[in-house]
Scaffold this active site. Structure first.
Site, mmCIF file in Angstrom:
data_model
loop_
_atom_site.group_PDB
_atom_site.id
_atom_site.type_symbol
_atom_site.label_atom_id
_atom_site.label_comp_id
_atom_site.label_asym_id
_atom_site.label_seq_id
_atom_site.Cartn_x
_atom_site.Cartn_y
_atom_site.Cartn_z
ATOM 1 N N HIS A 163 30.899 28.913 -27.319
ATOM 2 C CA HIS A 163 30.185 29.649 -27.601
ATOM 3 C C HIS A 163 29.634 29.833 -29.108
ATOM 4 O O HIS A 163 29.108 30.498 -29.617
ATOM 5 C CB HIS A 163 30.483 31.681 -27.129
ATOM 6 C CG HIS A 163 29.595 31.955 -26.786
ATOM 7 N ND1 HIS A 163 29.503 33.300 -27.181
ATOM 8 C CD2 HIS A 163 28.349 32.207 -27.625
ATOM 9 C CE1 HIS A 163 28.570 34.496 -27.494
ATOM 10 N NE2 HIS A 163 27.383 33.142 -27.312
ATOM 11 N N HIS A 185 18.585 36.565 -31.194
ATOM 12 C CA HIS A 185 17.502 36.283 -29.771
ATOM 13 C C HIS A 185 17.329 37.445 -28.985
ATOM 14 O O HIS A 185 16.114 37.798 -29.414
ATOM 15 C CB HIS A 185 18.884 36.024 -28.991
ATOM 16 C CG HIS A 185 18.997 33.965 -29.013
ATOM 17 N ND1 HIS A 185 19.996 33.778 -28.325
ATOM 18 C CD2 HIS A 185 18.886 33.307 -30.583
ATOM 19 C CE1 HIS A 185 20.055 32.130 -29.166
ATOM 20 N NE2 HIS A 185 19.580 32.048 -30.394
#
Length: 1046
Positions: free
Chosen positions: A508, A930
């Site tokens: 990640h 996002h």
């Protein structure tokens, strides 16, 4: 052995003969004492022939034969002596010695006791009795025998030392110590007592006193081999290696072929890092003693350290052939098997070691570590606790148990374990690193940085600590030596991948660093393989999957798996989708990996999905996968990837025929068990398909979605107060939003409608224009009342029966509305003054976490601010400790401190709503906003982005493409700056673009969850039809536009 020839029988022979007999008797005795048993026997036989009834001669003959191991002859002469004198205690004692040597301990003890009854002050009898009682296991009886001897003669320092040895063996160390001290008081030069006292101090942990007493022993007796060995051993344990080597070498000068000493010396060389010398010395020990399993085991340790793993494995196996129950070899061989990936064999060997030696702390800890790796956390915890019970100062076990507790979400327990490990061993680098990780996960980044740095000082070559420190520094925007740090981080990953090790960079985080696509994919792949390792131990046969929909009445069963069904950005995005699926063609299952957090987000998903299953109540991955398979899922959707709370092991078990990544993780899984990644053409262009292990499955517009229209419908409309406008109406200085906004405005006098021209879509914002109606409240008593409420910090006022609330007070008015769980029922006022934003400036914003900013991004932003003089940049204290770093770097780039304004992180509704106050959002190219991108676009604020090469860096471009705002997508750094500058300097252009975003957020597909769900259903059907036709997964990059429900 009683052997006295004194008190010979009376004789009537002449004096000359008497002297001759006496002289011969004394000669025989001297020969016996000197160990010349053959001569002593010859002379005694002469004496016996002269006087067959002389008990002294008989006793001496008994003793000589005993020393020569002729036990029957010894017993014969003792028996003859007893016949001559039934009260002769020494003869009974000699006979007891014979019985003892034959193993007839009870007979021996009876004879010793009979001797003592005959002669209560018989010292040798007590000593012999003590020895027999020890052999018989009667330790307390032996102690009493020694005590009785000393009562008759307290100055017997040898006997007192022997008593001390017995007490030491019984664990009565203080009494043993008193015995040794008394022996030394009686005979200060008695080296044996000094050495024995050193052993007691060593057992009590008094290392320096032990060293002192061993050194005193060898000073008194320079040839005292055992004392030199003891001294070497204690110096080795104290890690005083040079002196330990000297002690062992002195011992070897006394006994050159002492295999154990060679082995101990080799251990010291090993600890000194002299691996080759250690190997040679271990080999010498084995040469001297071929059946020496300890030496083979230790040799194997050294060979493994040198990298000769195969040879080390052979040595461990040799040790086990010599001694199948050699616990250390079992444990260490298990370590090799574990490193080779043979986890089951490692577990078997660890368990075997514990069968042999249940109190083997290291084996408990090692087994626990493997069990943790297999996901058997409770069993792992049990073995760590056993290891600590056995060895309360076992720092490694505390640290590893902390890792298990951390994985079990017991953060406080983990913190206590790491802290205890460091208390035990302040130089334990791994524990400092683990403690840092707890601080990092808890958001205490400064403490995390300090602990990682401590770990690296203690262990400079520590990739995990270095990479985690790099991530912490990224979080707080500490860019000291940034380029050098990035180079080193890339080199660490390259080396780890080359050596097939688990990379220290988490999948990640890989998007934040200048890694190649191949490296990012390989990092993810290694983590995917870890999941396979965990499930392989379950030995579950593969599931059988259906090829048709008969069992589900023609409906496609879709299972959404997430740990984020609750107050989490993922739920904020998709919470309405489960309930929007076509119930005639789809049956929706939601599998929660986390417990109920009590929020409305959870309630909504639970209520609207056809089935909601809480898998957090089924911790066993095998059983959880069984449940999914029993539900007959056709498409299983992974919404976690490698984010917190994921259970990718479920997908590794393949409980569904089709498995897809979606929404919650911005990258590839790298896993063979994931078939598709649901994405779009802008986010994942077909030409970079090799970056993904999955096949690309395109949504027609964007793979991203937001539930903002459902969560924040009060932001669909707004009104503004005409405050200090000087003839120019601003749409973002004082803003009012609310569900009842129209009714409120209708109750007010003099509300004006200002028509805001905006482009009607398309690439060219000037192509055509439509008008948006924006209500404007003039400066009057009502407007003044609203402004006064804000200025005075009031929570709420009432105007014409409508509740008007301060936008900073939503938490106090309705906490569920503040979190986005409910729609606010009041009219909410949001102003620039609430956040210290200038009324007359262009406000650029970015509401991402600060780790998404890198030096090149801040430089672009600084360039923009310099080119737009009357402008500021609005950032969040996300985290607060990053603010001074950003400010310092900005000042170094020539920006005054007042050009960057920071605000605290806000509750979700306020966070989205206050985005209206900014003029332009500047996206972070490294990793886009996002969810925050969706938030700011729903607020009607344009976002400038520059897509990069990773999925995470292209999401904003996908959102803007769906929104129809291609003019906000830059192809270069210069273009990014130019777009932002034009928006900041051409106010008419800014107004048009803001109007376009405000309009398109409603009319475009970006926030249309119903249309998105229909498109998603079509993609699911494509996947199923492809599978049902017997095909392997393949790219689906030509999605069909949806005109009606799939």
């Amino acid at each position: 052995m009683a052997s006295s020839v004194g008190n010979v029988a009376d004789s009537t022979e002449p004096t000359k003969r008497m002297l001759s007999f006496q002289g011969l008797a004394e000669l025989a005795h001297r020969e016996y004492q000197a160990g010349d048993f053959e001569a002593a026997e010859r002379h005694c036989m002469q004496l016996w022939r002269q006087e067959p009834d002389n008990t002294g001669v008989l006793l001496l003959l008994s003793s000589i034969h005993f020393q020569c191991r002729r036990l029957d002859r010894s017993a014969h002469f003792s028996t003859l002596a007893i016949k001559q004198n039934p009260l002769l205690a020494e003869a009974y004692s000699n006979l007891g010695n014979v019985y003892k040597e034959r193993g007839q301990l009870q007979e021996a003890i009876e004879h010793y006791r009979h001797a003592l009854r005959l002669k209560p002050d018989f010292i040798d009898g007590y000593i012999n009795l003590a020895a027999a009682l020890v052999a018989a296991g009667d330790m307390e009886g032996a102690v009493q025998a020694y005590v009785s001897a000393l009562q008759y003669n307290p100055d017997l320092y040898c006997v007192r030392s022997d008593l001390g040895n017995l007490l030491k063996a019984l664990g009565r160390l203080e009494e043993a110590k008193a015995c040794y001290l008394k022996a030394i008081e009686t005979q200060p030069n008695f080296a044996v007592a000094w050495s024995n006292l050193g052993c007691v101090f060593n057992a009590q942990g008094e290392i320096w006193l032990a060293i002192h007493h061993f050194e005193k022993a060898v000073t008194l007796d320079p040839n005292f081999l055992d004392a030199y060995i003891n001294l070497g051993n204690v110096l080795k344990e104290a890690r005083i290696f040079d002196r330990a080597v000297a002690a062992y070498l002195r011992a070897l000068s006394l006994s050159p072929n002492h295999a154990v000493v060679h082995g101990n010396l080799a251990c010291v060389y090993y600890e000194q890092g002299l691996i080759d010398l250690a190997i040679d010395t271990y080999r010498r020990a084995i040469e001297l003693q071929p059946h020496f399993p300890d030496a083979y085991c230790n040799l194997a340790n050294a060979l493994k350290e040198k990298g000769s793993v195969a040879e080390a494995e052979d040595c461990y196996n040799t040790a086990l052939r010599l001694c199948p129950t050699h616990a250390d070899s079992l444990n260490n061989l298990a370590n090799i098997k574990r490193e080779q990936g043979n986890i089951e064999e490692a577990v078997r060997l660890y368990r075997k070691a514990l069968e042999v030696f249940p109190e083997f702390a290291a084996a408990h800890s090692n087994l626990a570590s493997v069990l943790q790796q297999q996901g058997k956390l409770q069993e792992a915890l049990m073995h760590y606790k056993e290891a600590i019970r056995i060895s309360p100062t076992f720092a490694d076990a505390y640290s590893n148990m902390g890792n298990t507790l951390k994985e079990m979400q017991d953060v406080q327990g983990a913190l206590q374990c790491y802290t205890r490990a460091i208390q035990i061993n302040p130089a334990f680098a791994d524990a400092h690193s683990n403690l840092a990780s707890i601080h990092k996960d808890s958001g205490n980044i400064p403490e995390a940085i300090a602990s990682y740095r401590t770990a690296l000082k203690l262990k400079p070559d520590f990739p995990d600590a270095y990479c985690n420190l790099a991530h912490c520094l990224q979080i707080v925007c500490d860019w000291t030596d940034y380029d050098e740090r990035m180079k080193k981080l890339v080199s660490i990953v390259a080396e780890q991948l080359e050596k097939n090790r688990l990379p220290s960079v988490h999948p990640h985080h890989s998007m934040l660093y200048p890694l190649s696509h191949g490296f990012r994919k390989a990092i993810a792949e290694r983590h995917g393989n870890l999941c396979l390792d965990k499930i392989n131990v379950l030995h579950k046969p593969p599931y059988e999957h259906p090829k048709d929909l008969k069992l589900s009445d023609g409906r496609l069963r879709v299972g959404y798996v997430s740990s984020d069904f609750g107050n989490h950005p993922t739920s904020h995005l998709m919470q309405s989708i489960p309930g929007m699926h076509n119930p005639d063609k789809f049956e929706v299952f939601c599998y929660a990996l986390s417990p109920d957090d009590g929020t409305n987000f959870r309630v909504k998903v639970m209520a609207e999905a056809n089935h909601f299953i809480d898998l957090s109540q089924i911790p066993c991955n095998g059983k959880a996968a069984d449940r999914i398979h029993q539900d007959g899922i056709h498409i299983l959707v992974n919404m976690n990837g490698y984010t917190k709370g994921a259970r990718n092991e479920l997908f590794a078990l393949r409980p569904a025929p089709i498995q897809a990544m979606w929404l919650g993780y911005p990258g590839t899984s790298g896993a063979l068990f994931m078939d598709y990644i649901i994405t779009d053409q802008e986010t994942s262009p077909a030409e970079v398909a090799e970056q993904y292990s999955e096949k690309l499955a395109y949504m027609p517009h964007t793979f991203f979605i937001g539930d903002h229209a459902n969560m924040f419908p009060h932001l669909k409309k707004k009104a503004v107060i005409d405050f200090k406008s000087n003839g120019h109406i601003y749409d973002n200085r004082i803003v009012l939003n609310g569900i009842d906004l129209k009714a409120f405005l209708d109750s007010l006098p003099d509300v004006k409608i200002v028509k805001m021209k905006c482009p009607d879509g398309g690439d060219n914002p000037d192509s055509s224009n439509t008008a948006l109606n924006m209500p404007v409240i003039p400066m009057n008593t009502i407007a003044e009342a609203v402004i006064e409420m804000i200025n005075r910090g009031q929570i709420q006022i009432t105007i014409n029966g409508f509740s008007i609330s301060n936008g900073l007070a939503t938490t106090q008015i309705n906490n569920k509305a503040a979190t986005g769980e409910e729609v606010p029922r009041t009219i909410i006022v949001t102003t620039r003054s609430q956040y210290g934003l200038p009324e007359d400036a262009i406000v650029y914003c970015n509401f991402n976490q600060l780790y998404k900013i890198d030096p090149s991004t801040l430089q672009m932003w600084a360039n923009i601010l310099k080119r737009v003089p009357n402008s500021v940049l609005w950032l969040l204290r996300f985290p607060a400790v990053g603010e001074p770093n950003i400010q310092q770097y900005a000042q170094n780039m020539g920006l005054p401190q007042n050009r960057i304004i920071f605000s605290p992180v806000a509750p979700k509704e306020e966070h989205v709503r206050r985005g209206q106050l900014a003029d332009v959002c500047l996206d972070t190219p490294l990793c886009n906003g996002h969810t925050t991108g969706m938030d700011v676009l729903w607020a009607g604020t344009p976002m400038v982005t520059m897509p990069g090469e990773t999925l995470a860096s292209r999401v904003a471009a996908s959102q803007l493409t769906c929104l129809g705002c291609l003019e906000l997508i830059a192809k270069s750094r210069q273009e990014y700056e130019d777009i932002a500058v034009k928006l900041g300097t051409d106010l008419e252009y800014l107004k048009k673009i803001r109007g376009k975003v405000w309009k398109q957020r409603i009319s475009s597909p970006l926030f249309n969850t119903k249309q998105y769900t229909m498109e998603l259903e079509r993609l699911y059907l494509q996947m199923w039809e492809h599978y049902a036709a017997g095909n392997k997964p393949d790219h689906m990059i030509k999605p069909v536009e949806v005109t009606e429900s799939a």
